[in-house]
Enzyme design. Structure first.
Site, mmCIF file in Angstrom:
data_model
loop_
_atom_site.group_PDB
_atom_site.id
_atom_site.type_symbol
_atom_site.label_atom_id
_atom_site.label_comp_id
_atom_site.label_asym_id
_atom_site.label_seq_id
_atom_site.Cartn_x
_atom_site.Cartn_y
_atom_site.Cartn_z
ATOM 1 N N GLN A 95 32.304 41.399 39.846
ATOM 2 C CA GLN A 95 33.388 42.250 40.333
ATOM 3 C C GLN A 95 33.665 43.378 39.352
ATOM 4 O OE1 GLN A 95 36.832 39.983 41.432
ATOM 5 N NE2 GLN A 95 38.188 41.755 41.423
ATOM 6 N N CYS A 101 37.886 40.378 44.975
ATOM 7 C CA CYS A 101 37.264 39.066 44.763
ATOM 8 C C CYS A 101 37.053 38.350 46.088
ATOM 9 C CB CYS A 101 38.117 38.222 43.819
ATOM 10 S SG CYS A 101 39.802 37.920 44.404
ATOM 11 N N HIS A 254 43.369 34.309 43.182
ATOM 12 C CA HIS A 254 41.953 34.646 43.116
ATOM 13 C C HIS A 254 41.177 33.896 44.194
ATOM 14 C CE1 HIS A 254 38.640 36.534 41.091
ATOM 15 N NE2 HIS A 254 38.078 35.401 40.712
ATOM 16 N N ASN A 278 33.193 31.516 40.668
ATOM 17 C CA ASN A 278 34.086 32.647 40.460
ATOM 18 C C ASN A 278 33.285 33.931 40.694
ATOM 19 O OD1 ASN A 278 35.756 34.669 39.483
ATOM 20 N ND2 ASN A 278 36.416 33.515 37.687
ATOM 21 N N TRP A 280 33.676 36.733 39.623
ATOM 22 C CA TRP A 280 33.526 37.542 38.416
ATOM 23 C C TRP A 280 32.196 37.272 37.712
ATOM 24 C CZ3 TRP A 280 38.987 36.746 35.788
ATOM 25 C CH2 TRP A 280 39.939 37.435 36.540
#
Length: 685
Positions: A95, A101, A254, A278, A280
């Protein structure tokens, strides 16, 4: 030869492009634009989504941008850029500055199903073969797959690093380009700042999303997850609201992707684990079963080696119990509607209707009092039938209803979603289906199902268990006079579904239509004349029907064709069909007429190979290209064209063979046949 070295000129296209009515996207033909760029040796520049701040937005996102922002093409950022990796095993995206997200969590789920991913991301695009600086992606929008065309100019900082989505492998750019296409569809990059995993999953698949509040999760949630992870589903989840990284490694507010589950055997007994990622690409759970947790020592060495991967890649395991405590929502995108109802191997049919709530006309609002305007809302008639197989069904039919609201502004976040829901009523007697039911109907009848709460979601869905019969669905907003367009979808084993007052209701035979006011009366009158229909009578009925969608190409059913139909529908081998069997045939013929008409674009009365494949998909049957080609050879004419009668015979045979397979299979993969069963199946074909 590659066309992307820097000496190429730049050419702006799009000044004369017109805007589409529904999505408000420019009408851009990818292949035409690509060929034009290749012919003149120029790189495409999309003026409808330019490389300027206007495409990024006008809100807080502008404050996050680095100084010296530039727009660069991938070949300016890497010496050997690639669009998509040949052997992708997991999501390679991270991201950027946009708070999307939710989008990346949905993308991660998408990469677990390569066939679905390739529908959204055409994988034959590259920076070498026919490269012209133009790329195309596909998104499902309210019943249709629409293309989104972009150029490949991406925002970077002074160091040449992508400021939004990037890949862990610096030469891969499919994720950054897809994010740009989705930003164009949504209005701007700014419009990706807030969203729900369910929204992206819906736009990537056209499936039905179900959101489960984990604090109120059903007791069989682990069984639901088990079926979901082993079927055609995409799964995301979200933590509780907030904007910080917690001490346990989770991020408040998130979105994550659920990418696996596992029941393991520990020294103290079984443990149920879920695997999350995740978007990220970093920052992981630090509790039990995290990468550094000592709980892994409770497993056998073999199981530990298989499951544990100590990388800071954003992927981690945690217990099912911890998952339910620390996460707020679980989102399951169902590509097989029978998932939650435990129906294995069942074939579903699908119908979609568009509608609109208009101020002063059809925006009737919720059902509040006997004198309200609820009855003015759009009304949809749903007839649910028992499946045609000769088995006794003691349980009611499972029906999945999905209500989608269309965006009310070109920019998805400018006008928030309305709070929507739908009511379901049982129809105990016949009404004139050319007019909406009057207020009196709603005074006399209580709904069988009503919204527990009106939700400000893009999609509201619900699974209903209904006895065979006729029902009324009334979608509405939480307040009167709220305007919006919507799509109402119905999935079930057998049904007919249309809007009351529209022109989409079924068409009856000419010889009976003037004497009847409804479908039940039609069947009653027909079977007073023909208690059991044989091939001769079936031929007479079908050749006197008004096939309204087929225009001048009215089909002629031969005696052989009608005998073939009877052989497929006649369950008791009597050489005739009863009223229930004819009801099922009637519904199927209406569906076949609709999908045939949609694909017969030149109104020739025949389908070629591509049209046949699309028509079968429209009827819910997906065959490989090779099988579809063989079907055209087997049932088509000498010029490899298939008329409507042959199409009906083919569809009935395919559906019957699918039912036979599901009845005989034990594991959904194969069957064992005795000689009599094999002969029966081969004679069907």
């Amino acid at each position: 030869m590659s066309l992307w070295p820097p000496f190429l000129c730049k050419w702006k296209l799009g000044q004369k492009e017109t805007m589409g009515s529904s999505s408000q996207l420019p009408k851009q033909d990818y292949e035409t634009l690509q060929k034009k760029c290749l012919r003149v040796g120029c790189l495409f520049e999309d003026t409808s989504f330019p490389a300027t701040l206007s495409s990024i937005g006008r809100g807080p996102l502008l404050q996050k941008l680095p100084t010296g922002l530039q727009w660069k093409r991938p070949w300016e950022l890497h010496s050997s850029p690639q669009f998509y990796p040949a052997k992708a095993k997991r999501l390679d995206l991270c991201q950027g500055l946009v708070g999307d997200c939710w989008l990346l969590a949905a993308l991660q789920a998408l990469t677990l199903h390569q066939d679905i991913l390739s529908r959204v991301v055409p994988l034959n695009q590259s920076f070498t073969e026919k490269y012209a600086g133009i790329f195309q992606f596909w998104f499902w929008r309210f019943g249709k797959w629409i293309p989104v065309v972009i150029d490949d100019r991406l925002p970077v900082n002074e160091a040449g690093q992508l400021v939004f989505v990037s890949s862990t492998y610096k030469n891969l750019f499919w994720g950054a380009l897809l994010e740009k296409a989705y930003a164009k569809l949504s209005g701007s990059y700014e419009d990706l700042q807030r969203g729900q995993v369910s929204d992206a999953l819906l736009d990537f698949t056209g499936g039905v999303t179900v959101t489960i509040k984990l604090a109120e999760a059903p007791g069989n949630l682990w069984e639901i997850l088990t079926r979901a992870t082993f079927s055609r589903t995409l799964i995301g989840c979200q933590t509780y609201l907030g904007e910080r990284v917690l001490e346990n490694g989770l991020v408040d507010g998130h979105a994550y992707t659920l990418i696996g589950i596992r029941k393991v055997t520990c020294k103290h007994g079984p443990e149920y684990l879920v695997k999350l990622r995740n978007p990220w690409g970093k920052v992981e759970w630090k509790g039990d079963w995290s990468d550094s947790s000592s709980t892994w020592e409770l497993l056998s060495p073999k199981e530990k080696i298989v499951l544990l991967k100590k990388d800071d890649d954003g992927e981690f395991w945690m217990t099912f119990q911890d998952f339910k405590v620390h996460f707020k929502l679980l989102v399951i995108c169902r590509l097989t509607p029978g998932l939650l109802s435990q129906q294995v191997g069942q074939k579903w049919s699908y119908t979609s209707q568009e509608g609109r709530w208009g101020k002063g006309t059809t925006a009737g609002g919720p059902r509040k009092s006997p004198h309200d305007t609820f009855w003015k809302n759009p009304q949809f008639l749903l007839s649910v039938w028992k499946p045609q197989e000769g088995r006794m069904f003691l349980m009611p039919c499972s029906v999945l209803v999905s209500l989608l609201q269309k965006p009310r502004h070109r920019h998805r976040n400018r006008k928030p979603h309305l709070a929507i829901g739908f009511y379901l009523f049982r129809m105990s007697k016949l009404y004139d289906d050319q007019r909406r039911l009057p207020r009196e109907f709603f005074l006399e009848n209580e709904p069988l199902s009503l919204p527990e709460a009106f939700l400000t979601e893009k999609e509201v869905s619900r699974e209903l268990w209904l006895e065979p019969g006729t029902y009324l669905i009334v979608p509405c907003t939480s307040e009167t006079h709220q305007e919006a367009e919507f799509v109402l979808r119905v999935f079930s084993r057998k049904h007919i579904f249309y809007e009351i007052g529209s022109n989409s209701c079924v068409v009856f035979p000419k010889e009976i239509v003037d004497q009847t006011e409804g479908q039940d009366e039609f069947f009653t009158k027909l079977f007073e004349k023909y208690p059991e229909i044989n091939a001769v009578q079936l031929q007479k009925i079908l050749n006197h029907m008004t096939w309204s969608n087929l225009g001048n190409a009215q089909p002629i059913f031969s005696r052989d064709a009608c005998q073939g139909i009877l052989a497929l529908l006649d369950l008791n081998e009597s050489g005739t069909v009863c009223i229930q069997e004819f009801r099922d045939l009637w519904k199927q013929l209406m569906l076949y007429q609709d999908v045939f008409h949609k694909q017969d674009s030149n109104r020739s009365g025949c389908l070629n190979w591509a049209q046949l494949r699309a028509a079968m998909r429209g009827a819910g049957i997906v065959l490989s290209d090779n099988i579809c080609q063989l079907m055209l050879v087997r049932y088509g004419g000498p010029n490899f064209q298939m008329d409507f009668v042959s199409f009906v015979l083919l569809m009935l045979r395919v559906e019957k063979m699918e039912d036979v397979f599901q009845n005989l299979t034990q594991d959904g993969k194969g069957i064992y046949l005795q000689k009599a069963e094999w002969l029966m199946m081969t004679l069907y074909s």
